[in-house]
Every structure is written in C-alpha cells, then in structure tokens.
Design an enzyme around this catalytic site. Structure first.
Site, PDB file in Angstrom:
ATOM      1  N   THR A  13      -8.236  -1.079  31.464  1.00  0.00           N
ATOM      2  CA  THR A  13      -9.392  -1.923  31.787  1.00  0.00           C
ATOM      3  C   THR A  13      -9.235  -2.574  33.162  1.00  0.00           C
ATOM      4  O   THR A  13     -10.109  -2.442  34.029  1.00  0.00           O
ATOM      5  CB  THR A  13      -9.546  -3.012  30.696  1.00  0.00           C
ATOM      6  OG1 THR A  13      -9.609  -2.366  29.436  1.00  0.00           O
ATOM      7  CG2 THR A  13     -10.785  -3.849  30.901  1.00  0.00           C
ATOM      8  N   LYS A 205       1.267 -18.124  29.653  1.00  0.00           N
ATOM      9  CA  LYS A 205       0.614 -18.616  30.876  1.00  0.00           C
ATOM     10  C   LYS A 205       1.036 -20.053  31.181  1.00  0.00           C
ATOM     11  O   LYS A 205       1.247 -20.419  32.341  1.00  0.00           O
ATOM     12  CB  LYS A 205      -0.901 -18.506  30.706  1.00  0.00           C
ATOM     13  CG  LYS A 205      -1.380 -17.056  30.579  1.00  0.00           C
ATOM     14  CD  LYS A 205      -2.800 -16.960  30.053  1.00  0.00           C
ATOM     15  CE  LYS A 205      -3.257 -15.507  29.924  1.00  0.00           C
ATOM     16  NZ  LYS A 205      -4.519 -15.363  29.195  1.00  0.00           N
ATOM     17  N   GLY A 302     -11.008  -9.833  31.467  1.00  0.00           N
ATOM     18  CA  GLY A 302     -12.024  -8.799  31.739  1.00  0.00           C
ATOM     19  C   GLY A 302     -11.693  -7.993  32.975  1.00  0.00           C
ATOM     20  O   GLY A 302     -10.915  -8.409  33.843  1.00  0.00           O
TER      21      GLY A 302
HETATM   22  N1  HSE Z   1      -6.056 -11.659  26.108  1.00  0.00           N
HETATM   23  C1  HSE Z   1      -6.250 -12.512  27.219  1.00  0.00           C
HETATM   24  C2  HSE Z   1      -7.382 -13.472  26.885  1.00  0.00           C
HETATM   25  C3  HSE Z   1      -6.574 -11.688  28.442  1.00  0.00           C
HETATM   26  O1  HSE Z   1      -8.035 -13.316  25.847  1.00  0.00           O
HETATM   27  O2  HSE Z   1      -7.592 -14.406  27.635  1.00  0.00           O
HETATM   28  C4  HSE Z   1      -6.276 -12.376  29.718  1.00  0.00           C
HETATM   29  O3  HSE Z   1      -4.937 -12.700  29.877  1.00  0.00           O
END
Ligand code: HSE
Length: 437
Positions: A13, A205, A302
């Site tokens: 993606t 994160k 995304g």
């Molecule tokens: N899986 C993550 C989310 C994608 O839903 O934010 C971005 O890190």
C-alpha cells in the site's frame, strides 16, 4: 547535476503511494530537490499482482541483491514492515553505505537504537518520518522545529484504526468488530490488527516520540500499554453523560526528571481539541515551555499520506547528498541519545483522575461499602451515577474521582471486587484534562 537514485523494498500500500507521488508530483519535487528523483528498482516477493500504479516491468525484481549490490542506489526505502527480514535489509543497506528510509515503527521501537548506531558508524542517515503519524510531519517538527523547547508533555492519537473504531462506536453506535472490519477495508490497519487494537502500534510510536522529545534511547519496554478491546458501549455513553469522549491516547510526560510513557483508553473533555480528532485522523498535542501548546493534525495512515512522508525523507537526504553532508541532524534529536540518563516512572506511581464502573447489587449500604474502601485508600469521589433499578440482578454504579495515585486505585479495586455485592470485575478508565500539569 547527478540524479538521486532510490531502490524500494516492498511494493504494498505505502510503496504504491510512494511510486504514485513520484509520478504525479515529480516536477514539483524536482524543483525543490534541484535534480531528478529516480526510482531505479522495486523489489517485492510478488511482482505480478496488479497495483494501484503502473510501473515498467524492467524496474521490478524479486531479488534483493538488485538493490543491495547496485552501487548507484543512494537511498533504500524499506516498506515491508515487521522485524525480519526488514532489519537485515536495513543493516545491510547501511553497511553498504546506503541511506535508509523506513516507515517501520515496530522495528524502530524494538531495534531503533542499534539501527541508528549502525547508520552513524557507516556515515549514512536513517529517515523515519513515515513511522509515526502517517502524513503528519511529526518527527521533523519535534527534531527540528521544536529544538529550542524543553518539552513537558505529549498527548497523541497515533493509531488510525483504533481511532476509527472508537469514533464509529461513539458517533454511530457501531459494534467493535463492524468498525474494525471497515478500518481494515480502508487500508489503515496493520497486517496483524491486534497491534492496532491492543495499543502496541501506538506504543511503538510513543516510544519513538518520547526519545525525540525527552532524550534517552528508544525504550519500548518502559511503555505501559492497554488497548481498546474492553471498551463497552456503556462506558462510551457514561463518558458522554459526564462530558467526555474516550480516545486511545499515547501520553508522554516529564515530571521531576521522570518520564511517564503510557498508552490506554482515556476520557478527555469533549471540548478539548483532541476530542474532535475523529476517524482515521491522528493528532499530537505538545506542550513546550517556550512555545506553549501546539497541535499537529492529519491523516495518520493510508497509501498517499504515508507515501508523502516517505518522500519528505528522500528529498531531505537527497539535499544532503547533493551538498556532500551526512549525519547533519541526530536521528533522535539529542546528539548522543545513548549517553542521556533518563529515568522512567512506573504506572503504579502515576497520579491522575479515574472513571470507575462497578456492577453491584441494588441494595441499601452497597454504595457506602464501595466508597468506604475508596476512602481508605485516599481516593476522593467527585461524581456518582447509578442507573436503573434491579431487584435481583446488578446495576452499573459509575464514579469519577479527584486525582488519585494509581497503586492506591489498584488496591482499592482489588478489595472492592472481593465484596459479595459486586458481581463483575470493576472497570477503570483514566481521565486526563489534556493539559500539561
Ligand atoms: N495501523 C496504523 C494505524 C497504520 O491504524 O494508524 C499507520 O501506522
């Protein structure tokens, strides 16, 4: 002038987004970089399934050596995710003197310190803007824009999937599984969505953001993590009656030299700016001692937003390559993160406000038994709601508290859950006012 040549590992993606943006915005990127950005090779195990963007067959390969062994490739983009083989590919690229751009927050949370050391040793850089907050320029904002700040607190909504689920449950009364399925269909979720809903992706994160904000290494194991799988419609409705929304919040704060890092469902006032961050949007609210409060907001997941963040790193590195400089900006902002001595606060020591939901028999004296135990542990109640009337079964009793110490709260709930009038394990949600203390 020479072009900047990149090799892409992982044509999924985000990889497709990177290719699409290079094709779509090549001219404006060139005007900013000052030369061409050339995508020389794309390596993926699957090069036959149609992608959202068309590429010439000649640049596709299933052989990683087509990138590793090509001396012309300046920058390797790792977009396969997960720990292995991503880690091996990144370390090998660095050893070969290639810069690396990655969106791999799980890998950085667990092995970032080792990867940054390897990059410094080889005189190359690692860009990871896309690893936190998708298209929001969070890393660069903290590392460069807020370089003058003594950062006090960070509150983040950092997982689009969890935020999408909570938003659908709050605004439309959707079920948890229905909302998760939609988030997966929209391409927000991780390959393993338990990382999203159990809070681990947010914690990856947060660990990166805290190292950038407060110094020290990336210490994922010090993050307290709770996900959203236990959030019930009932709690969403009670929270709303009290004037709050429930969000999966990443909290990083420094008080008296100790760093508090935690991820858990949190009640925040409906009128706080973070309450209006809905759907797949992410936002980070930061308080610095000079700048005050700032908020960065945008799509946190995304194809195109994350692809955009990847290209921001490529262009940044490309500019340095053209000027013959490297390691200009320390990856985690502090010059030697490993030497910064930082201590972390265990969850038992935190002080915050709490929401409790007890399932108890509707009988005289029940409330006084519960409040007696709370009083014994120095937990002061600020509001109570009891809903319904049950002769035989249990009713929900909901309480909000003033600031209390987590370890006292845990002991009190343990004692309350042993009362014969309490019929189910008590529920706890922490409340934050969303400001620096
Ligand atoms: N899986 C993550 C989310 C994608 O839903 O934010 C971005 O890190």
């Amino acid at each position: 002038m020479r072009s900047i040549k990149v090799g892409l590992i992982g044509f999924g993606t985000v990889g497709s987004g990177v290719v699409k943006i290079i094709r779509q915005n090549g001219d404006v990127i060139k005007e900013r970089l000052g030369t061409d950005l050339e995508l020389k090779k794309i390596v993926d195990l699957d090069i036959t399934t149609p992608r959202p963007v068309k590429v010439e067959k000649s640049i596709l390969s299933t052989n990683i050596d087509d990138i590793m062994e090509d001396p012309e490739i300046d920058i390797v983009i790792e977009l396969i995710g997960g720990i292995e083989p991503a880690k091996t590919f990144i370390l090998k690229s660095l050893e070969k003197g290639k810069h690396v751009v990655t969106a791999n927050k799980a890998l950085l949370a667990h092995h970032g310190n080792e990867i940054f050391e390897a990059a410094a040793k080889n005189g190359v850089d690692v860009g990871f803007e896309a690893s936190v907050g998708g298209g929001i320029p969070l890393i660069r904002s903290i590392r460069e824009g807020l370089v003058a700040e003594d950062i006090q607190v960070i509150y983040g909504i950092l997982n689009g999937t969890a935020n999408y689920i909570l938003t659908r449950m709050t605004t439309d009364g959707a079920s948890f599984s229905e909302a998760l399925k939609e988030a997966q269909e929209k391409g927000y979720a991780e390959a393993d969505p338990t990382l999203d809903i159990e809070g681990h992706d947010t914690a990856h994160k947060l660990a990166i953001m805290c190292a950038l904000s407060f110094g020290g290494k990336i210490e994922f194991d010090k993050v307290h993590i709770e996900g959203i799988t236990d959030i019930d419609q009932k709690d969403i409705q009670f929270a709303s009656e009290f004037g709050y929304k429930i969000k999966l919040l990443a909290i990083g704060a420094e008080t008296n030299g100790k760093i508090d890092m935690r991820v858990h469902p949190t009640m925040i006032p409906k009128d706080h700016v973070l309450s209006s961050v809905d759907g797949a949007y992410n936002a980070v609210f930061i308080n610095g001692n000079a700048v005050g409060n700032i908020m960065l907001y945008g799509l946190g997941a995304g194809m195109m937003p994350t692809g955009s963040a990847v290209i921001s790193d490529i262009v940044d590195m490309g500019r340095d390559i053209l000027h013959g400089v490297n390691n200009r900006v320390p990856p985690l902002s502090f010059v030697d993160s490993s030497k910064n001595s930082v201590t972390y606060k265990p969850i038992s020591e935190i002080k915050t406000r709490y929401y409790f939901r007890f399932e108890a028999l509707d009988r005289p004296g029940v409330l006084s038994k519960i409040s007696g135990i709370l009083g014994k542990y120095n937990i002061s109640i600020s509001a109570v709601i009891q809903k319904g009337r049950q002769v035989a079964g249990s009713v929900p009793i909901v309480m909000l508290t003033h600031t209390a110490v987590e370890k006292n709260v845990r002991s009190a709930l343990e004692e309350i859950d042993k009362l014969d009038v309490v019929k189910a394990p008590s529920k706890l949600i922490r409340i934050e006012n969303g400001e620096a203390e």
